[in-house]
Design a protein around this motif. Sequence first.
Motif, PDB file in Angstrom:
ATOM      1  N   MET A 177       0.816  -1.176   0.000  1.00 22.27           N
ATOM      2  CA  MET A 177       0.000   0.000   0.000  1.00 22.27           C
ATOM      3  C   MET A 177       0.871   1.255   0.000  1.00 22.27           C
ATOM      4  SD  MET A 177      -2.929   1.129   2.705  1.00 22.27           S
ATOM      5  CE  MET A 177      -1.949   1.946   3.925  1.00 22.27           C
ATOM      6  N   VAL A 178       1.902   1.251   0.838  1.00 20.39           N
ATOM      7  CA  VAL A 178       2.778   2.422   0.904  1.00 20.39           C
ATOM      8  C   VAL A 178       3.513   2.602  -0.419  1.00 20.39           C
ATOM      9  CG1 VAL A 178       4.775   3.395   2.088  1.00 20.39           C
ATOM     10  CG2 VAL A 178       3.017   2.241   3.394  1.00 20.39           C
ATOM     11  N   PHE A 179       3.929   1.512  -1.027  1.00 22.08           N
ATOM     12  CA  PHE A 179       4.622   1.596  -2.307  1.00 22.08           C
ATOM     13  C   PHE A 179       3.693   2.152  -3.382  1.00 22.08           C
ATOM     14  CE2 PHE A 179       6.065  -0.282  -6.345  1.00 22.08           C
ATOM     15  CZ  PHE A 179       7.313   0.310  -6.406  1.00 22.08           C
ATOM     16  N   GLY A 180       2.429   1.742  -3.375  1.00 25.88           N
ATOM     17  CA  GLY A 180       1.470   2.270  -4.342  1.00 25.88           C
ATOM     18  C   GLY A 180       1.263   3.760  -4.169  1.00 25.88           C
ATOM     19  N   LEU A 181       1.194   4.214  -2.937  1.00 23.29           N
ATOM     20  CA  LEU A 181       1.053   5.653  -2.687  1.00 23.29           C
ATOM     21  C   LEU A 181       2.313   6.406  -3.093  1.00 23.29           C
ATOM     22  CD1 LEU A 181      -0.783   5.425   0.720  1.00 23.29           C
ATOM     23  CD2 LEU A 181      -1.741   6.199  -1.448  1.00 23.29           C
ATOM     24  N   GLU A 182       3.456   5.776  -2.920  1.00 18.98           N
ATOM     25  CA  GLU A 182       4.703   6.399  -3.367  1.00 18.98           C
ATOM     26  C   GLU A 182       4.737   6.494  -4.896  1.00 18.98           C
ATOM     27  OE1 GLU A 182       9.503   5.907  -2.664  1.00 18.98           O
ATOM     28  OE2 GLU A 182       8.111   4.691  -1.528  1.00 18.98           O
ATOM     29  N   MET A 183       4.168   5.508  -5.577  1.00 15.17           N
ATOM     30  CA  MET A 183       4.097   5.571  -7.041  1.00 15.17           C
ATOM     31  C   MET A 183       3.199   6.719  -7.488  1.00 15.17           C
ATOM     32  SD  MET A 183       4.058   1.565  -8.195  1.00 15.17           S
ATOM     33  CE  MET A 183       3.324   1.983  -9.741  1.00 15.17           C
ATOM     34  N   ILE A 184       2.101   6.961  -6.765  1.00 14.49           N
ATOM     35  CA  ILE A 184       1.232   8.099  -7.086  1.00 14.49           C
ATOM     36  C   ILE A 184       1.998   9.402  -6.913  1.00 14.49           C
ATOM     37  CG2 ILE A 184      -0.830   9.370  -6.330  1.00 14.49           C
ATOM     38  CD1 ILE A 184      -2.088   6.636  -5.701  1.00 14.49           C
ATOM     39  N   PHE A 185       2.769   9.506  -5.834  1.00 13.43           N
ATOM     40  CA  PHE A 185       3.588  10.695  -5.619  1.00 13.43           C
ATOM     41  C   PHE A 185       4.583  10.879  -6.766  1.00 13.43           C
ATOM     42  CE2 PHE A 185       7.643  12.374  -4.076  1.00 13.43           C
ATOM     43  CZ  PHE A 185       7.251  13.628  -3.656  1.00 13.43           C
ATOM     44  N   ASN A 186       5.238   9.799  -7.161  1.00 15.92           N
ATOM     45  CA  ASN A 186       6.215   9.883  -8.261  1.00 15.92           C
ATOM     46  C   ASN A 186       5.556  10.266  -9.581  1.00 15.92           C
ATOM     47  OD1 ASN A 186       8.378   9.275  -6.611  1.00 15.92           O
ATOM     48  ND2 ASN A 186       8.227   7.081  -6.991  1.00 15.92           N
ATOM     49  N   LEU A 187       4.321   9.815  -9.809  1.00 15.30           N
ATOM     50  CA  LEU A 187       3.591  10.220 -11.007  1.00 15.30           C
ATOM     51  C   LEU A 187       3.358  11.726 -10.999  1.00 15.30           C
ATOM     52  CD1 LEU A 187       1.848   9.596 -13.563  1.00 15.30           C
ATOM     53  CD2 LEU A 187      -0.079   9.401 -11.975  1.00 15.30           C
ATOM     54  N   GLY A 188       2.913  12.256  -9.866  1.00 17.66           N
ATOM     55  CA  GLY A 188       2.713  13.698  -9.757  1.00 17.66           C
ATOM     56  C   GLY A 188       3.998  14.478  -9.929  1.00 17.66           C
ATOM     57  N   ARG A 189       5.083  13.953  -9.382  1.00 11.69           N
ATOM     58  CA  ARG A 189       6.380  14.630  -9.520  1.00 11.69           C
ATOM     59  C   ARG A 189       6.840  14.634 -10.967  1.00 11.69           C
ATOM     60  NH1 ARG A 189      11.138  12.126  -6.316  1.00 11.69           N
ATOM     61  NH2 ARG A 189      11.037  10.755  -8.096  1.00 11.69           N
ATOM     62  N   PRO A 225      -2.358  19.705 -12.294  1.00 12.47           N
ATOM     63  CA  PRO A 225      -2.867  18.451 -11.722  1.00 12.47           C
ATOM     64  C   PRO A 225      -1.750  17.606 -11.108  1.00 12.47           C
ATOM     65  CG  PRO A 225      -3.279  18.527 -14.100  1.00 12.47           C
ATOM     66  CD  PRO A 225      -2.645  19.810 -13.713  1.00 12.47           C
ATOM     67  N   GLY A 226      -0.525  17.781 -11.617  1.00 11.64           N
ATOM     68  CA  GLY A 226       0.605  17.045 -11.060  1.00 11.64           C
ATOM     69  C   GLY A 226       0.879  17.419  -9.619  1.00 11.64           C
ATOM     70  N   PHE A 227       0.771  18.721  -9.298  1.00 11.04           N
ATOM     71  CA  PHE A 227       0.961  19.155  -7.915  1.00 11.04           C
ATOM     72  C   PHE A 227      -0.118  18.571  -7.005  1.00 11.04           C
ATOM     73  CE2 PHE A 227       3.407  22.847  -9.697  1.00 11.04           C
ATOM     74  CZ  PHE A 227       4.618  22.499  -9.105  1.00 11.04           C
ATOM     75  N   ALA A 228      -1.360  18.514  -7.486  1.00  7.81           N
ATOM     76  CA  ALA A 228      -2.450  17.938  -6.695  1.00  7.81           C
ATOM     77  C   ALA A 228      -2.224  16.441  -6.470  1.00  7.81           C
ATOM     78  CB  ALA A 228      -3.787  18.187  -7.387  1.00  7.81           C
ATOM     79  N   ILE A 229      -1.806  15.741  -7.512  1.00  5.13           N
ATOM     80  CA  ILE A 229      -1.532  14.305  -7.382  1.00  5.13           C
ATOM     81  C   ILE A 229      -0.353  14.076  -6.446  1.00  5.13           C
ATOM     82  CG2 ILE A 229      -0.722  12.271  -8.651  1.00  5.13           C
ATOM     83  CD1 ILE A 229      -2.410  13.255 -11.012  1.00  5.13           C
ATOM     84  N   MET A 230       0.675  14.906  -6.569  1.00  5.59           N
ATOM     85  CA  MET A 230       1.856  14.782  -5.710  1.00  5.59           C
ATOM     86  C   MET A 230       1.487  15.040  -4.249  1.00  5.59           C
ATOM     87  SD  MET A 230       5.614  16.399  -6.413  1.00  5.59           S
ATOM     88  CE  MET A 230       5.169  18.081  -6.090  1.00  5.59           C
TER      89      MET A 230
END
Length: 151
Positions: free
Chosen positions: A1-13, A30-35
């Motif tokens: 779960m934590v890794f998936g959330l980190e992937m979402i952060f990396n997508l936003g970044r 939208p990238g800042f919001a996703i990050m």
Amino acid sequence: MVFGLEMIFNLGRSMCETDEGGRRSFMALPGFAIMATGSLGWLAGRMLKAAVSRQREYLADARAVQFTRSRDGLGGVLRKVAGEQAQGLGMRRSLHPAVQHMLLINANPQTRWFATHPPLSERILRIYGRPMAALPAQCDDEAVTRPDAIF
């Protein structure tokens, strides 16, 4: 779960990165919001992971005392480690967070919120049922454990 959330952060970044000219694309907003969403979720996930790991450590201590039928075995080791930490003889190098849960104690005592192990004083208190003093680190034990000391 934590890794998936980190992937979402990396997508936003990656959506917020600049091109060769130093300009951001229209996807940056939208990238800042996703990050931001990914980083808040990652933070909550890491804190949950650390809390679960600390509880598992208490259960492992209880199971070790139950199996050995001696609280002095694990309790003595933890008291010696506490004595080494008090004298500054603890772990000198930092290890990757992915292996921290496999150690006897936290390698980095400054990270209390993300700590994978409870404080040594609390673990000793739960093993003995009362606070116990740390045992002093003995430097002259090295002579006994040297391989050539046996012969």
